[in-house]
Write a protein that holds these residues in place. Structure first.
Motif, short mmCIF file in Angstrom:
data_model
loop_
_atom_site.label_atom_id
_atom_site.label_comp_id
_atom_site.label_asym_id
_atom_site.label_seq_id
_atom_site.Cartn_x
_atom_site.Cartn_y
_atom_site.Cartn_z
N ALA A 65 -7.85 -3.52 12.51
CA ALA A 65 -6.60 -3.94 11.88
C ALA A 65 -6.20 -5.33 12.35
O ALA A 65 -6.27 -5.65 13.54
N LEU A 66 -5.78 -6.15 11.40
CA LEU A 66 -5.21 -7.46 11.70
C LEU A 66 -3.76 -7.45 11.24
O LEU A 66 -3.48 -7.51 10.05
N GLY A 67 -2.84 -7.32 12.18
CA GLY A 67 -1.44 -7.23 11.81
C GLY A 67 -1.10 -5.88 11.22
O GLY A 67 -1.77 -4.87 11.48
N ASP A 68 -0.06 -5.86 10.40
CA ASP A 68 0.43 -4.60 9.85
C ASP A 68 -0.35 -4.10 8.64
O ASP A 68 -0.37 -2.90 8.38
N ASN A 69 -0.97 -5.00 7.88
CA ASN A 69 -1.56 -4.59 6.61
C ASN A 69 -3.01 -4.99 6.38
O ASN A 69 -3.67 -4.42 5.53
N PHE A 70 -3.52 -5.96 7.10
CA PHE A 70 -4.88 -6.43 6.82
C PHE A 70 -5.90 -5.69 7.68
O PHE A 70 -5.68 -5.40 8.85
N VAL A 71 -7.03 -5.39 7.04
CA VAL A 71 -8.12 -4.66 7.70
C VAL A 71 -9.42 -5.41 7.44
O VAL A 71 -9.72 -5.81 6.31
N VAL A 72 -10.22 -5.61 8.49
CA VAL A 72 -11.56 -6.18 8.35
C VAL A 72 -12.55 -5.23 9.01
O VAL A 72 -12.18 -4.43 9.88
N GLY A 73 -13.80 -5.31 8.59
CA GLY A 73 -14.79 -4.42 9.17
C GLY A 73 -16.19 -4.74 8.73
O GLY A 73 -16.42 -5.64 7.91
N GLY A 105 -13.13 -6.71 3.78
CA GLY A 105 -11.80 -7.17 4.08
C GLY A 105 -10.83 -6.56 3.08
O GLY A 105 -11.11 -6.56 1.88
N GLY A 106 -9.71 -6.02 3.57
CA GLY A 106 -8.82 -5.34 2.65
C GLY A 106 -7.36 -5.38 3.07
O GLY A 106 -7.01 -5.90 4.13
N TYR A 107 -6.54 -4.80 2.20
CA TYR A 107 -5.09 -4.75 2.41
C TYR A 107 -4.65 -3.30 2.33
O TYR A 107 -4.94 -2.59 1.36
N ALA A 108 -3.97 -2.84 3.38
CA ALA A 108 -3.51 -1.45 3.44
C ALA A 108 -2.15 -1.31 2.77
O ALA A 108 -1.23 -2.08 3.04
N ILE A 109 -2.06 -0.32 1.87
CA ILE A 109 -0.82 0.00 1.17
C ILE A 109 -0.59 1.49 1.34
O ILE A 109 -1.25 2.30 0.69
#
Length: 195
Positions: A65-73, A105-109
């Motif tokens: 997790a990068l911050g509250d919403n971004f995800v990389v892997g 790389g993505g955005y968590a909602i």
């Protein structure tokens, strides 16, 4: 497959209002997937259309997790044999030992993750006379988009679309010779366990 996409979209809409920290995606995961693959030959004399094929595979990776919403892997995946055919009843072309490595790389909602990916894929293939003269292997760029949803804290499902553009390692095995390319578009449905 269309019903699955609608189901995931409805679930995303239902959970979108309850934004949660991307940290719920952090960690290792592993899963199984079924894929519908549509191959075609590009820039080759063997322009024989092939029907879609269905295969199964496994994948695993790590998210951060990068911050509250971004995800990389990063993720690796392996697929078993997938047979394709023309209008005849017997398989004319087959993928074997599909291996890919991708970064995501993505955005968590809420409980959902919308992501894009890019990486590299290799496959071994075999073909009947008229498509290729021998078995061979190919490799190239793979990229895609997808949506994944946590059903529980440790189980997720995902719908994934990828497009692969591979060059045969020995172009003489295809009837057109130098310049041949094998393209493959795939839609996959997977279930993963998070650790």
């Amino acid at each position: 497959m269309r019903l699955t996409a609608l189901t995931l979209a409805a679930a995303l809409a239902a959970t979108g209002a309850s934004a949660q920290d991307a940290g719920q995606w952090t960690g290792f995961y592993a899963g199984f997937a079924t894929n519908i693959i549509s191959p075609e030959f590009d820039n080759t004399a063997a322009m024989i259309p092939l029907q879609e094929g269905t295969g199964f595979g496994a994948y695993g990776g790590y998210n951060f997790a990068l911050g509250d919403n971004f995800v990389v892997g990063a993720e690796v995946g392996f697929g078993g044999p997938v047979a394709f055919q023309t209008s005849s009843a017997t398989p004319d072309f087959e993928f074997e030992n599909q291996l890919n490595a991708r970064v995501r790389g993505g955005y968590a909602i809420g409980n959902a993750l919308v992501y894009g990916s890019v990486g590299y894929q290799t496959v071994q293939y075999s073909a009947a006379a008229g498509i290729a003269t021998a078995d061979g292997s190919a490799s190239g760029l793979v990229y895609g988009i997808g949506m994944e949803m946590l059903l529980t804290e440790t189980v997720s499902v995902r719908l994934d679309y990828t497009s692969t553009h591979m060059n045969p390692d020995d172009t003489s095995t295809l009837t057109s010779g130098v310049g041949s390319q094998i393209d493959a578009n795939a839609v996959g449905l997977g279930v993963a366990l998070h650790f």
